[in-house]
Design a protein around this motif. Structure first.
Motif, PDB file in Angstrom:
ATOM      1  N   LYS A  27      -2.346   3.566 -11.223  1.00 11.19           N
ATOM      2  CA  LYS A  27      -2.432   2.653 -12.360  1.00 11.19           C
ATOM      3  C   LYS A  27      -2.388   1.202 -11.875  1.00 11.19           C
ATOM      4  O   LYS A  27      -3.162   0.354 -12.342  1.00 11.19           O
ATOM      5  N   SER A  28      -1.497   0.907 -10.943  1.00 13.19           N
ATOM      6  CA  SER A  28      -1.384  -0.439 -10.402  1.00 13.19           C
ATOM      7  C   SER A  28      -2.690  -0.869  -9.740  1.00 13.19           C
ATOM      8  O   SER A  28      -3.162  -2.001  -9.934  1.00 13.19           O
ATOM      9  N   GLU A  29      -3.304   0.034  -8.993  1.00 13.89           N
ATOM     10  CA  GLU A  29      -4.582  -0.284  -8.351  1.00 13.89           C
ATOM     11  C   GLU A  29      -5.673  -0.510  -9.391  1.00 13.89           C
ATOM     12  O   GLU A  29      -6.504  -1.409  -9.252  1.00 13.89           O
ATOM     13  N   ALA A  30      -5.680   0.325 -10.447  1.00 12.69           N
ATOM     14  CA  ALA A  30      -6.677   0.172 -11.503  1.00 12.69           C
ATOM     15  C   ALA A  30      -6.527  -1.178 -12.197  1.00 12.69           C
ATOM     16  O   ALA A  30      -7.533  -1.825 -12.562  1.00 12.69           O
ATOM     17  N   MET A  31      -5.309  -1.619 -12.396  1.00 12.57           N
ATOM     18  CA  MET A  31      -5.080  -2.928 -13.007  1.00 12.57           C
ATOM     19  C   MET A  31      -5.562  -4.057 -12.106  1.00 12.57           C
ATOM     20  O   MET A  31      -6.143  -5.042 -12.573  1.00 12.57           O
ATOM     21  N   GLN A  32      -5.353  -3.912 -10.817  1.00 13.27           N
ATOM     22  CA  GLN A  32      -5.809  -4.923  -9.871  1.00 13.27           C
ATOM     23  C   GLN A  32      -7.330  -5.023  -9.858  1.00 13.27           C
ATOM     24  O   GLN A  32      -7.878  -6.123  -9.661  1.00 13.27           O
TER      25      GLN A  32
ATOM     26  N   MET B 173       0.854  -1.203   0.000  1.00  9.68           N
ATOM     27  CA  MET B 173       0.000   0.000   0.000  1.00  9.68           C
ATOM     28  C   MET B 173       0.885   1.246   0.000  1.00  9.68           C
ATOM     29  O   MET B 173       1.802   1.373   0.812  1.00  9.68           O
ATOM     30  N   TRP B 174       0.615   2.142  -0.939  1.00  9.08           N
ATOM     31  CA  TRP B 174       1.426   3.338  -1.046  1.00  9.08           C
ATOM     32  C   TRP B 174       0.905   4.436  -0.121  1.00  9.08           C
ATOM     33  O   TRP B 174      -0.263   4.462   0.244  1.00  9.08           O
ATOM     34  N   THR B 175       1.793   5.322   0.227  1.00  6.84           N
ATOM     35  CA  THR B 175       1.439   6.499   1.011  1.00  6.84           C
ATOM     36  C   THR B 175       2.022   7.733   0.328  1.00  6.84           C
ATOM     37  O   THR B 175       2.912   7.620  -0.524  1.00  6.84           O
ATOM     38  N   ARG B 176       1.550   8.888   0.711  1.00  9.04           N
ATOM     39  CA  ARG B 176       2.071  10.135   0.136  1.00  9.04           C
ATOM     40  C   ARG B 176       3.561  10.283   0.443  1.00  9.04           C
ATOM     41  O   ARG B 176       4.340  10.687  -0.423  1.00  9.04           O
ATOM     42  N   LYS B 177       3.949   9.914   1.656  1.00  6.75           N
ATOM     43  CA  LYS B 177       5.361   9.999   2.039  1.00  6.75           C
ATOM     44  C   LYS B 177       6.220   9.105   1.153  1.00  6.75           C
ATOM     45  O   LYS B 177       7.297   9.514   0.695  1.00  6.75           O
ATOM     46  N   LEU B 178       5.735   7.894   0.881  1.00  5.17           N
ATOM     47  CA  LEU B 178       6.491   6.963   0.047  1.00  5.17           C
ATOM     48  C   LEU B 178       6.616   7.481  -1.377  1.00  5.17           C
ATOM     49  O   LEU B 178       7.690   7.387  -1.994  1.00  5.17           O
ATOM     50  N   LEU B 179       5.526   8.037  -1.915  1.00  5.49           N
ATOM     51  CA  LEU B 179       5.567   8.587  -3.273  1.00  5.49           C
ATOM     52  C   LEU B 179       6.622   9.686  -3.374  1.00  5.49           C
ATOM     53  O   LEU B 179       7.397   9.733  -4.336  1.00  5.49           O
ATOM     54  N   LYS B 180       6.658  10.553  -2.391  1.00  8.68           N
ATOM     55  CA  LYS B 180       7.592  11.676  -2.428  1.00  8.68           C
ATOM     56  C   LYS B 180       9.033  11.206  -2.244  1.00  8.68           C
ATOM     57  O   LYS B 180       9.955  11.737  -2.883  1.00  8.68           O
TER      58      LYS B 180
END
Length: 263
Positions: free
Chosen positions: A237-242, A1-8
């Protein structure tokens, strides 16, 4: 699961790995896509001649009448010039700026995986599907203008809903207009607020950039933001594919051999 902190964090890592190239591409995107300070030309007419006698007042009325006369005479020319300027602006946006935006997104998507070249900002011109990209991005802008003119708040919502269209075209420039809009809508379903908060998280950096006359923005903030937005796109995109909203055939990634051979 991604977070805003991880994205940055991931965006910062990708940007620093190819620092000067990212700075150059972000400068191009900021200059063309992000827009610059608007320039407003204004002429203040002061017709208060401050006459205390009837002759002076009469002359003031005469000058006012002359101004109205010249304005009426040149008004059609002014309107035509404005319409021509508007048409040129729309054409430049549709045929140049939007395509540069697409190429910039392609660059940052590639850069998150490996070092890539600044020339990728020209991807939209040389992928063999230039007019399809122009059409879809023009319609995106047209719909946004329409929504914003009718209702301001829904216009903002639609801006987030259509946000992924340019990234989708960066992966698959031959995709249909219907699918590009649909996939973007499904990607952003449930993520509009997160995208808004992600934008706000850069506000302090943007203020600092403004305080340094754009220097911090040029060398750090802007490439950091663009790299982070590429991470955000990859995550949704990854979530949309799932969820089955799209697949690897529609969105093959930026390392797809058929496109890679052209560069």
């Amino acid at each position: 699961m991604w977070t805003r902190k991880l994205l940055k964090e991931n965006g910062k890592t990708a940007f620093k790995r190819n620092y000067w190239s990212c700075v150059a591409v972000s400068f191009i995107l900021t200059l063309l896509v992000g827009g610059g300070a608007g320039v407003t030309f204004r002429k203040n007419w002061n017709t208060d001649l401050n006459y205390n006698d009837s002759i002076g007042q009469g002359m003031g009325g005469y000058y006012n009448a002359q101004i109205v006369k010249y304005v009426a005479l040149f008004l059609p020319v002014i309107i035509i010039a404005c319409l021509i300027g508007l048409a040129i602006g729309i054409a430049v946006s549709a045929f140049l700026i939007n395509v540069i935006e697409l190429g910039g997104n392609r660059y940052f998507l590639e850069n998150r995986e490996h070092k890539t070249k600044v020339s990728q900002v020209l991807f939209g011109f040389s992928n063999g599907n230039y007019m399809n990209c122009v059409k879809i991005l023009f319609l995106r802008d047209l719909y946004l203008v329409g929504w914003t003119l009718l209702f301001i708040i829904p216009g903002i919502v639609k801006a987030y809903e259509y946000r992924m269209i340019s990234y989708i075209l960066a992966e698959n420039p031959r995709i249909s207009k219907e699918r590009a809009f649909e996939i973007s809508r499904q990607m952003m379903d449930g993520h509009k607020w997160e995208a808004f908060v992600l934008d706000l998280s850069f506000l302090g950096w943007q203020i600092l950039s403004g305080c340094t006359m754009g220097i911090v923005g040029f060398f750090y903030v802007n490439p950091y933001m663009f790299a982070t937005y590429a991470e955000f796109y990859t995550a949704v995109k990854s979530e949309a594919m799932q969820r089955g909203a799209t697949n690897s055939i529609e969105l093959p990634g930026v390392g797809y051999p058929e496109f890679a051979e052209q560069f």
